[in-house]
Scaffold this active site. Structure first.
Site, PDB file in Angstrom:
ATOM      1  N   ALA A  65     -28.890 -12.305  25.352  1.00  0.00           N
ATOM      2  CA  ALA A  65     -27.722 -12.244  26.035  1.00  0.00           C
ATOM      3  C   ALA A  65     -27.167 -13.958  25.745  1.00  0.00           C
ATOM      4  CB  ALA A  65     -27.911 -11.971  27.556  1.00  0.00           C
ATOM      5  N   GLY A 103     -31.308  -9.036  25.847  1.00  0.00           N
ATOM      6  CA  GLY A 103     -30.439  -7.924  25.376  1.00  0.00           C
ATOM      7  C   GLY A 103     -30.409  -7.706  23.881  1.00  0.00           C
ATOM      8  N   GLU A 106     -32.859  -4.729  23.810  1.00  0.00           N
ATOM      9  CA  GLU A 106     -32.385  -3.810  24.406  1.00  0.00           C
ATOM     10  C   GLU A 106     -31.415  -2.965  23.564  1.00  0.00           C
ATOM     11  OE1 GLU A 106     -31.005  -5.895  28.078  1.00  0.00           O
ATOM     12  OE2 GLU A 106     -32.224  -4.357  29.110  1.00  0.00           O
ATOM     13  N   GLU A 126     -36.330 -11.934  30.446  1.00  0.00           N
ATOM     14  CA  GLU A 126     -35.380 -12.242  31.607  1.00  0.00           C
ATOM     15  C   GLU A 126     -36.112 -12.889  32.934  1.00  0.00           C
ATOM     16  OE1 GLU A 126     -35.051  -9.948  29.443  1.00  0.00           O
ATOM     17  OE2 GLU A 126     -32.852  -9.374  29.085  1.00  0.00           O
TER      18      GLU A 126
END
Ligand code: NAD
Length: 704
Positions: A65, A103, A106, A126
C-alpha cells in the site's frame, strides 16, 4: 506520472498482460487500483483474451500500500480490485518478482493463480506499522494455507522467501531467480486458460477446521506474544481478524476485518509506528551528502581488535557474505576472540536460528591475521581496540601506512574525537566513525559519525555499508559521545541520582518496563557490567573537574558488585539465572548513602520517574540539535529505537515528547533547573521551541 498511465494493458496472443508501472515499487497509490480494474474489464470485454497476467514493471510486483495515504480519510473505492478479479470469468495469474507485501500480496491472493521468481518475497507486514491487512488478507490467507501458518505470518509480519511461500501453498509455481517471469507467467496462463471451475480462495473453507482441531490456536498465540505485544492492540486485532476468518462466512469476515482495521488506523500506536517507519527512511537523507555522491564498493573488510565489539562486528560482515580479516595484537588474543565468535554462533545453532552448515560457511569467511600488511588490500577497515586515544592513534598510523588508496577507514570508538583519530593519518578525509552497539552482531543501530574532514563519499559509503550488513544506519557529527550516547548520558546519571533521593532500582525498572522497554535500565546495567560505566565516569572526571560522579554506583563497583558476571550488581542473581532480584543490601546502601548526602528519602510517582529519565535526554538532544551535531529530531528517534530498545510503539524519544508538547516539557525542565541546578539548564533551542509552539520534529527549521 499521471494517474491514468500507472497501469497498462497489452495483449500477448490470447493473454492480456496488466502491467502496474508506478515507480519505484508499484505502491497502490491513487490511480493504481482504478487502472487495474479498468484493465481487467478490458480483458474481460476482449473476446480474443482467454486469460490475464498481473505483473509489475521495474524492480517489483506491487510492493504494498502507499503508507502515506493511511489515515488521510480517502473515501474507499467503490469497486475493489479483488472484487474485479473474482468476478472475472477468465483466469488471472499474479506474476511476482521483488516484493509482494501487504496490499501487494492481497491483490495476488485475489487472483486465481500466483507464480513467482525464487528471489521474490511475500508477506503481510501491516502489524509492524500497527495495522492489519485490510484488503481481505486476513480472510484469504487462512483459507489458502490454513489458519495456523497464516496466523504466524500475519502476527509476525515476516517476509517469506518465494521457495518457502511455494511450500506453504501461497504460490502455485516458483521459477528460478534468473528465469523470464513474464514469459513463464504467460505460459502458465495459457495452461490454465480453459481450466474450470476457476479457483477462488474465498470459496474454499476446507482448511479452516484446523483452527480448533489441535486446541485453540488463537489463545495459544495470544499467550505466545503477551510479553512482546504488551500495551499494543495491533497484534491482537490481527489475531481477531484471522479468528473471524475461521468463524464467519467470507463476506462477514471481510466486514469484521474492516472494522478491526478502522480501529487501528486512527490509533496512537499505529501513528507512532508509521512515524518510526518514515523516520528510518528519512535518516538516509543527509543534506551535506548530495544525492549521487559516489559510494565505494565494499567486497572485503578488516576489523582491528577481536574483543567484545570487534568479534561482533566481524560477525556482521561474515553474516552478510563479506570476507573479513580480523587483526589482533597477539595470536593468543586472536584465538580467544575467535573462540568467543564460535561460541556465539553455536548458541544460534542450538536455538535453531542458524544451521550448522551455514555457521561453518560464515566462520570460513573470517581470517585471523596479526600483521598489518595482510589487510592492506581490504576495501574497509573498522578499528575496535581499547578506548584509549594513544592506542587508536598508533593503530591509525599503521592503517595509513598499509591501506590501499581508496580504502575506507572507520573507528568504532564510543566517544573519542574522530578528528584527532583522523589526524593520525595523512588522509583524514578517508576517516569516519562507525559506532556499533553491543552486542554488535545483534543491535541494529549503526551510528555513522562525520568528522570535520570526513568526505561525503566516506559518509555515503558508511551509510550504504550499514544497509549491506543489515543495520539501521543514522548519521551525526563529531562530539564527545556523538548523538546516541551523549543524549543517553543524562538518563544514565539521573537514574542513579534519583536513588540518592530515596527511589529504589526495582521501582525505576518497573516504570520503564511498563512503559515498554524489554528490560529496566538497572537490569541492563547489570547485564553490561557496572565497571564499564565506572571507567567512563572516571575518564570524564579526570577531563572535567565539574563532572558529577555517581557515588552510589561507584560504591557498588568498589564492593565488587559488577552485575550479572559477579552474581550481584544493582540486583542479585541466582546461579545460572538472569532474573534480577531486589537486594536488601543495596536498599540499605542506598538509604545510608542518601542520608550521608544530607537527603531525606521521599516517595516518587511513576510519572516523575519516567519524565526525570526521558526529559533529561530530550533536553540534551535539543542541545545536540542546536549545535548541529544532528540533522533532525527523527534521527535521535532512530538511534533510540535501534540503539537503546526504546519502545517502537511510542515512535521514539522526541516523537514521544512531542506527544506531551514542547511547552510542557520546557516548563518541567525549567522547574527542575530551579530545584536541581545546572544539569537541568534548559537548552536554548528547547526554550525557542516552547516559545514558538514548534514541535521537536520541526526543530531543525529553527536551527537553520
Ligand atoms: P575489548 O577490550 O573487549 O576489546 C579490545 C580488543 O582490542 C582486545 O581484544 C585487545 O586485545 C585488542 N587490541 C588492543 N590494542 C590493540 C592493537 N594495538 N592492535 C590490535 N588489537 C588491539 O573492548 P570492546 O568493548 O570491544 O571495545 C572496543 C571499542 O569499541 C572501544 O573503542 C569501545 O569504546 C567501543 N565500543 C564498545 C562498546 C561496548 O559496549 N563494549 C560499544 C560500542 C563501542
Amino acid at each position: 506520472m499521471s494517474e491514468d498511465t500507472l497501469v497498462r494493458f497489452e495483449k500477448h496472443g490470447a493473454i492480456g498482460v496488466i502491467t502496474v508501472d508506478n515507480p519505484p515499487v508499484n505502491a497502490l497509490s491513487p490511480g493504481v487500483p482504478e487502472g487495474i480494474i479498468a484493465s481487467v474489464d478490458a480483458g474481460i470485454a476482449d473476446p480474443d483474451v482467454k486469460a490475464m497476467v498481473l505483473i509489475g514493471a521495474g524492480r517489483s510486483f506491487i510492493a504494498g500500500a502507499d503508507i502515506r495515504q493511511f489515515g488521510k480519510g480517502r473515501p474507499p473505492l467503490k469497486r475493489k480490485t479483488y472484487d474485479a478479479f473474482e468476478a472475472s470469468p477468465k483466469p488471472i495469474v499474479a506474476a511476482i518478482h521483488g516484493y509482494a507485501l501487504g496490499g501487494g500480496l492481497e491483490n495476488a491472493l485475489g487472483c486465481h493463480y500466483r507464480i513467482a521468481v525464487a528471489s521474490a518475497k511475500v508477506g503481510l507486514p501491516e502489524v509492524l506499522i500497527g495495522l492489519l491487512p485490510g484488503g481481505g488478507g486476513t480472510q484469504r490467507l487462512p483459507r489458502l494455507i490454513g489458519p495456523k501458518i497464516a496466523l504466524d505470518l500475519i502476527v509476525s509480519g515476516r517476509h517469506v522467501p518465494a521457495e518457502e511461500a511455494g511450500q506453504m501453498g501461497i504460490l502455485d509455481r516458483v521459477i528460478p531467480a534468473d528465469g523470464d517471469l513474464l514469459s513463464e507467467a504467460i505460459k502458465f496462463a495459457e495452461e490454465m486458460a480453459d481450466v474450470r471451475p476457476l479457483p477462488l480462495i474465498r470459496n474454499d473453507d476446507s482448511k479452516l477446521g484446523e483452527a480448533t482441531a489441535g486446541g485453540d490456536i488463537f489463545e495459544a498465540k495470544k499467550k505466545q506474544i503477551a510479553r512482546k505485544a504488551r500495551n499494543q492492540i495491533a497484534p491482537y486485532n490481527n489475531i481477531k481478524a484471522v479468528q473471524a476468518a475461521c468463524e464467519l462466512p467470507f463476506d462477514e469476515g471481510i466486514k469484521r476485518e474492516r472494522e478491526l482495521f478502522e480501529e487501528l488506523v486512527s490509533s496512537d500506536e499505529s501513528k507512532a509506528l508509521r512515524y518510526a517507519f518514515f523516520a528510518e527512511r528519512e535518516a538516509q537523507k543527509l543534506p551535506d551528502v548530495p544525492k549521487g555522491t559516489p559510494v565505494r564498493d565494499i567486497k572485503t573488510a578488516a576489523v582491528i581488535g577481536a574483543g567484545t565489539m570487534g568479534g561482533g562486528i566481524a560477525m556482521c560482515f561474515a553474516d552478510a557474505g563479506i570476507p573479513v580479516k580480523v587483526l589482533e595484537a597477539s595470536q593468543e588474543a586472536l584465538d580467544k576472540g575467535f573462540e568467543r565468535i564460535r561460541n556465539n554462533y553455536e548458541v544460534s545453532v542450538k536455538r535453531g536460528s542458524l544451521d550448522a552448515e551455514e555457521m561453518e560457511a560464515r566462520f570460513a569467511r573470517m581470517e585471523k591475521v596479526t600483521n598489518y600488511d595482510d589487510i592492506g588490500q581490504c576495501d574497509v577497515v573498522i578499528e575496535a581496540v581499547y578506548e584509549e586515544m594513544s592506542v587508536k592513534e598508533i593503530v591509525f598510523k599503521e592503517l595509513d601506512r598499509v591501506m590501499k588508496p581508496g580504502a575506507v577507514l572507520l573507528s568504532n570508538t564510543s566517544a573519542l574525537d574522530i578528528d584527532q583519530i583522523a589526524a593520525a593519518t595523512s588522509r583524514p578525509e578517508e576517516v569516519g566513525g562507525a559506532h556499533f552497539f553491543s552486542p554488535a552482531n545483534v543491535m541494529k543501530l549503526l551510528e555513522v559519525v562525520k568528522g570535520s574532514k570526513t568526505s561525503p563519499e566516506i559518509t555515503a559509503t558508511t551509510m550504504a555499508l550499514g544497509k549491506i550488513i543489515a543495520k539501521a544506519p543514522a548519521a551525526c557529527g563529531n562530539c564527545d559521545g556523538f548523538l546516541a550516547n551523549r543524549s543517553r548520558a543524562p538518563f544514565n546519571s539521573e537514574m542513579v541520582i534519583m536513588l540518592e533521593e530515596g527511589c529504589m532500582p526495582e521501582q525505576v525498572d518497573k516504570v520503564m518496563v511498563d512503559f515498554g522497554y524489554p528490560m529496566g535500565p538497572f537490569a541492563v546495567g547489570d547485564l553490561a557490567g557496572l565497571d564499564i560505566g565506572f571507567a567512563g565516569r572516571k575518564r570524564r572526571a579526570e577531563a572535567d573537574p565539574n563532572y558529577r560522579m555517581l557515588p552510589i554506583a561507584d560504591k557498588l563497583v568498589e564492593m565488587g558488585r559488577l552485575g550479572q558476571k559477579t552474581g550481584a550488581g544493582w540486583f542479585k542473581y541466582e546461579k545460572g539465572d538472569r532474573t534480577p532480584h531486589p537486594d536488601p543490601e543495596v536498599a540499605d546502601l542506598i538509604r545510608t548513602m542518601s542520608k550521608e548526602m544530607g537527603n531525606t528519602p521521599r516517595e516518587f510517582t511513576e510519572d516523575e520517574i519516567l519524565k526525570r529519565l526521558l526529559f533529561s535526554s530530550v533536553n540534551e538532544a535539543c542541545k545536540i540539535l542546536e549545535e548541529k551535531i544532528s540533522y533532525r529530531a527523527s534521527d535521535v528517534d532512530v538511534m533510540w529505537l535501534y540503539g537503546f530498545g526504546f519502545p517502537r510503539y511510542h515512535g521514539g524519544l522526541m516523537y514521544w515528547a512531542d506527544g506531551l508538547g514542547t511547552q510542557d516539557v520546557y516548563n518541567q525542565i525549567a522547574a527542575w533547573h530551579q530545584q536541581y541546578g545546572d544539569r537541568w539548564a534548559p537548552s536554548a533551542l528547547l526554550r525557542k521551541l516552547a516559545d514558538t509552539g514548534t514541535a521537536f520534529r520541526e526543530a531543525h527549521t529553527l536551527v537553520g
